[in-house]
Structures are given as C-alpha cells and as structure tokens.
Design a protein around this motif. Structure first.
Motif, PDB file in Angstrom:
ATOM      1  N   GLN A  89       0.818  -1.207   0.000  1.00  0.00           N
ATOM      2  CA  GLN A  89       0.000   0.000   0.000  1.00  0.00           C
ATOM      3  C   GLN A  89       0.859   1.267   0.000  1.00  0.00           C
ATOM      4  O   GLN A  89       0.450   2.295  -0.538  1.00  0.00           O
ATOM      5  CB  GLN A  89      -0.971  -0.016   1.187  1.00  0.00           C
ATOM      6  CG  GLN A  89      -2.073  -1.055   1.007  1.00  0.00           C
ATOM      7  CD  GLN A  89      -3.063  -1.110   2.148  1.00  0.00           C
ATOM      8  OE1 GLN A  89      -3.255  -2.158   2.746  1.00  0.00           O
ATOM      9  NE2 GLN A  89      -3.698  -0.001   2.468  1.00  0.00           N
ATOM     10  N   LYS A  91       3.376   1.600  -1.735  1.00  0.00           N
ATOM     11  CA  LYS A  91       3.699   1.780  -3.158  1.00  0.00           C
ATOM     12  C   LYS A  91       2.457   2.020  -4.010  1.00  0.00           C
ATOM     13  O   LYS A  91       2.533   2.093  -5.237  1.00  0.00           O
ATOM     14  CB  LYS A  91       4.441   0.539  -3.668  1.00  0.00           C
ATOM     15  CG  LYS A  91       5.768   0.282  -2.963  1.00  0.00           C
ATOM     16  CD  LYS A  91       6.348  -1.067  -3.358  1.00  0.00           C
ATOM     17  CE  LYS A  91       7.613  -1.363  -2.568  1.00  0.00           C
ATOM     18  NZ  LYS A  91       8.139  -2.733  -2.843  1.00  0.00           N
ATOM     19  N   GLY A  92       1.285   2.108  -3.359  1.00  0.00           N
ATOM     20  CA  GLY A  92       0.054   2.371  -4.097  1.00  0.00           C
ATOM     21  C   GLY A  92      -0.645   1.139  -4.620  1.00  0.00           C
ATOM     22  O   GLY A  92      -1.568   1.230  -5.434  1.00  0.00           O
ATOM     23  N   ASP A  93      -0.228  -0.038  -4.142  1.00  0.00           N
ATOM     24  CA  ASP A  93      -0.839  -1.299  -4.578  1.00  0.00           C
ATOM     25  C   ASP A  93      -1.929  -1.692  -3.585  1.00  0.00           C
ATOM     26  O   ASP A  93      -1.644  -2.083  -2.454  1.00  0.00           O
ATOM     27  CB  ASP A  93       0.241  -2.391  -4.649  1.00  0.00           C
ATOM     28  CG  ASP A  93      -0.319  -3.740  -5.086  1.00  0.00           C
ATOM     29  OD1 ASP A  93      -1.551  -3.860  -5.283  1.00  0.00           O
ATOM     30  OD2 ASP A  93       0.485  -4.687  -5.221  1.00  0.00           O
ATOM     31  N   ALA A 127      -2.915   4.843   3.403  1.00  0.00           N
ATOM     32  CA  ALA A 127      -2.449   5.370   2.119  1.00  0.00           C
ATOM     33  C   ALA A 127      -1.423   6.463   2.378  1.00  0.00           C
ATOM     34  O   ALA A 127      -1.432   7.111   3.426  1.00  0.00           O
ATOM     35  CB  ALA A 127      -3.613   5.921   1.308  1.00  0.00           C
ATOM     36  N   GLU A 128      -0.546   6.679   1.418  1.00  0.00           N
ATOM     37  CA  GLU A 128       0.476   7.708   1.532  1.00  0.00           C
ATOM     38  C   GLU A 128      -0.009   9.038   0.952  1.00  0.00           C
ATOM     39  O   GLU A 128      -0.879   9.069   0.075  1.00  0.00           O
ATOM     40  CB  GLU A 128       1.756   7.261   0.816  1.00  0.00           C
ATOM     41  CG  GLU A 128       2.533   6.186   1.561  1.00  0.00           C
ATOM     42  CD  GLU A 128       3.248   6.722   2.795  1.00  0.00           C
ATOM     43  OE1 GLU A 128       3.540   7.932   2.837  1.00  0.00           O
ATOM     44  OE2 GLU A 128       3.508   5.937   3.724  1.00  0.00           O
ATOM     45  N   GLU A 131       1.320  10.420  -3.311  1.00  0.00           N
ATOM     46  CA  GLU A 131       0.634  10.019  -4.547  1.00  0.00           C
ATOM     47  C   GLU A 131      -0.579  10.904  -4.814  1.00  0.00           C
ATOM     48  O   GLU A 131      -0.789  11.382  -5.934  1.00  0.00           O
ATOM     49  CB  GLU A 131       0.185   8.554  -4.471  1.00  0.00           C
ATOM     50  CG  GLU A 131      -0.566   8.128  -5.728  1.00  0.00           C
ATOM     51  CD  GLU A 131      -1.231   6.763  -5.613  1.00  0.00           C
ATOM     52  OE1 GLU A 131      -1.890   6.352  -6.605  1.00  0.00           O
ATOM     53  OE2 GLU A 131      -1.107   6.120  -4.556  1.00  0.00           O
ATOM     54  N   LYS A 135      -1.127  13.691  -7.861  1.00  0.00           N
ATOM     55  CA  LYS A 135      -2.244  13.560  -8.796  1.00  0.00           C
ATOM     56  C   LYS A 135      -3.124  14.806  -8.785  1.00  0.00           C
ATOM     57  O   LYS A 135      -3.561  15.274  -9.838  1.00  0.00           O
ATOM     58  CB  LYS A 135      -3.071  12.312  -8.469  1.00  0.00           C
ATOM     59  CG  LYS A 135      -2.417  11.009  -8.884  1.00  0.00           C
ATOM     60  CD  LYS A 135      -3.366   9.842  -8.816  1.00  0.00           C
ATOM     61  CE  LYS A 135      -2.682   8.561  -9.260  1.00  0.00           C
ATOM     62  NZ  LYS A 135      -2.251   8.621 -10.667  1.00  0.00           N
ATOM     63  N   ARG A 146      -8.584   8.224  -8.909  1.00  0.00           N
ATOM     64  CA  ARG A 146      -7.789   7.358  -8.047  1.00  0.00           C
ATOM     65  C   ARG A 146      -8.454   7.188  -6.683  1.00  0.00           C
ATOM     66  O   ARG A 146      -8.525   6.078  -6.139  1.00  0.00           O
ATOM     67  CB  ARG A 146      -6.386   7.949  -7.887  1.00  0.00           C
ATOM     68  CG  ARG A 146      -5.460   7.157  -6.982  1.00  0.00           C
ATOM     69  CD  ARG A 146      -5.284   5.727  -7.444  1.00  0.00           C
ATOM     70  NE  ARG A 146      -4.233   5.035  -6.715  1.00  0.00           N
ATOM     71  CZ  ARG A 146      -4.136   3.723  -6.606  1.00  0.00           C
ATOM     72  NH1 ARG A 146      -5.013   2.944  -7.226  1.00  0.00           N
ATOM     73  NH2 ARG A 146      -3.139   3.177  -5.925  1.00  0.00           N
ATOM     74  N   ILE A 150      -9.898   3.389  -5.293  1.00  0.00           N
ATOM     75  CA  ILE A 150      -9.525   2.722  -4.040  1.00  0.00           C
ATOM     76  C   ILE A 150     -10.762   2.516  -3.159  1.00  0.00           C
ATOM     77  O   ILE A 150     -10.948   1.446  -2.565  1.00  0.00           O
ATOM     78  CB  ILE A 150      -8.466   3.547  -3.282  1.00  0.00           C
ATOM     79  CG1 ILE A 150      -7.172   3.592  -4.089  1.00  0.00           C
ATOM     80  CG2 ILE A 150      -8.204   2.955  -1.895  1.00  0.00           C
ATOM     81  CD1 ILE A 150      -6.122   4.526  -3.515  1.00  0.00           C
ATOM     82  N   THR A 177      -9.319  11.571   1.595  1.00  0.00           N
ATOM     83  CA  THR A 177      -7.947  11.139   1.326  1.00  0.00           C
ATOM     84  C   THR A 177      -6.996  11.924   2.230  1.00  0.00           C
ATOM     85  O   THR A 177      -7.427  12.788   3.000  1.00  0.00           O
ATOM     86  CB  THR A 177      -7.565  11.430  -0.144  1.00  0.00           C
ATOM     87  OG1 THR A 177      -7.451  12.857  -0.301  1.00  0.00           O
ATOM     88  CG2 THR A 177      -8.592  10.871  -1.108  1.00  0.00           C
TER      89      THR A 177
END
Length: 281
Positions: A89, A91-93, A127-128, A131, A135, A146, A150, A177
């Motif tokens: 997560q 890394k955004g996965d 989440a970070e 990212e 965006k 995005r 999610i 977010t």
C-alpha cells in the motif's frame, strides 16, 4: 506568556490559560518559531504519521447488528503478512488491502448521531500522502478517479465478506484522502496520528503539553500520544494538571492481566456472534 489570540476577521480573545489543539509545529510558525527555545524547537521538528483513504457512509433501512457489527471495530486483513500489506500500500498497490470498519451509531445508545432509521459506517485504509498530492497537482480528474478507485475496492471487500449488496443501503457517501485531512483538519501531510510513533519521538523525545509559555498548552495526538485512547488521555491529563481535579484513580484500575482476559472474552463473544456457521473442532 500569551496575552491574547486574534482571529483572521480581527476578533481578539484572552484568557488566563490558552489551550491549542492544532498541529504544534504549525501553531509555532504562527506564533514565531524564534520565540521557542532551541531545545523545544528541536522537538517541534518531527516526522508526521501516515494517512489513509476514508469512506463515511450514511446507511438506510439496514440493521447492522444482524451482520455481526456492534460496539467493536473490525480489522480486515487480506494477507496474513501485515508488513507485506503495508509495503504494498505504501507503493500504491491496493490489490490486497487492509481495511478498518467502524459503526459509530452502535457504540452508543444515545441518539443524535444520525436520523432515525439510519446508521453510520466508516471504512478506512492506509495510504500515503505524496501520490494523492501529485495527482491533484497534475489533474483533479486523475485525483478523483484514483480516490474513488480505491474506495470502490474497499466497498467490494465489505460486500464480499460482510454485507451482501451493501451499496443498495447507502444514502450518503463521502470519500476522504490524505489531501482531505490536510485541507479540512489542517493536518500536515494528511497525518492521521499526529507525529509518527517512532522510537526517537517516544518518551523523552516526544513533545509534551507544556510549552515555554507559562499559560499556553498544546493538547493533541502530537503533544501527548496518538489514537482515541491517547488523545482522550491527553485531554484528561491536561484538565487534571490545570484544575487539580482527578478524573480517574489509577490505583483502582484493572491490572494488565485483567484487561487482557476481559478483551479476550469479548473478542471471542464477538467472533462467535459474527461467524455462527464456522465449523469448530
């Protein structure tokens, strides 16, 4: 000492004691970092905790207790390796995310948290900040896409694992977010828990509630400790320190073993209620 606090619209407020619950570093910048001593200023230079994606749902015509929800929160893991989930997560996965589920309207019998016939469900995941910041800076449409991508993944998990057709009961849905945290809660980098709970920022390295000013105090997750227990405890501790009134007698508190035993029994009851169809050996 602090003589008064002036707002943007020119109003001025004064008091014998001033309590600040905003981010201490940001507050110190407003006051003037040069007014804080070197050793204290060093403690103001902290690393922030991580953030997340949050879904706030207003549900209608559904009894959440029938699905095993109650005065508890749910941690759902798609992978037994917690660190693997965090690393993905970061890394955004979000292919196998960890999610947190809370039902605030079931945590109390007091009314007023939502209209009659409705209930609240909160769903969150780690989440970070970067990212989402990148965006939003490049394209607000990409940011919204995005964010909702999610959120829908998280809702898919709740529908699959907990409440079939959850979406048909949704009356209100708001997705937040790290950017939302920064904008609405003035939380730098969207932090969820104030300054990060790393070894160098714990104990003597952590910012306290007292400041170099004789009548000015910080009180939040950074000037104290994080989480619901931490921030509530910070408020109680500051109240006791300023008034001399004792809210809680530590000598009458249960032991660690007693707390652990109570928590174990409660968790077992909740599991039995939520998974009645499990085959037990």
């Amino acid at each position: 000492r602090v003589a008064s606090v002036t707002t943007k619209d020119g109003r001025s407020f004064s008091a014998e004691k001033v309590i600040c619950n905003m981010d201490p570093h940001k507050a110190a910048e407003i006051i003037g970092l040069e007014k804080f001593g070197g050793s204290y200023r060093k403690k103001l230079d902290y690393r922030y905790s991580q953030s997340g994606v949050m879904i706030y749902l207003g549900l209608k015509d559904i009894d959440l207790t029938k699905f095993g929800f109650g005065k508890n929160n749910v941690w759902h893991c798609e992978d037994f390796g917690m660190n693997k989930m965090w690393d993905r997560q970061k890394k955004g996965d979000f292919s196998k995310p960890w999610i947190f589920i809370s039902t605030p309207t079931l945590h109390t019998k007091e009314g007023g948290t939502c209209p009659p016939g409705h209930s609240i469900m909160e769903i969150a995941s780690y989440a970070e900040f970067d990212e989402f910041a990148e965006k939003k800076k490049s394209s607000y449409e990409d940011y919204e896409k995005r964010k909702n991508e999610i959120a829908e993944k998280m809702l898919d998990i709740v529908e699959k694992r907990y409440i079939l057709d959850l979406r048909k009961y949704i009356d209100v849905k708001v997705v937040g977010t790290p950017i939302s945290n920064e904008h609405w809660a003035r939380a730098p980098r969207g932090n969820a828990y104030g300054s990060d709970m790393i070894p160098s920022q714990i104990g003597l390295g952590r910012l306290g509630m007292q400041t170099p000013f004789s009548n000015f105090y910080f009180c939040n997750a950074t000037a104290g400790y994080a989480g619901i227990h931490g921030t509530t405890g910070n408020g109680i501790s500051l109240y006791e320190m300023l008034t001399g009134d004792k809210v809680f007698d530590q000598t009458k508190a249960p032991t660690d073993n007693e707390l652990a035993e109570t928590a174990y029994k409660k968790a077992k009851q909740d599991l039995d209620a939520r998974r009645p169809s499990l085959v037990r050996g």
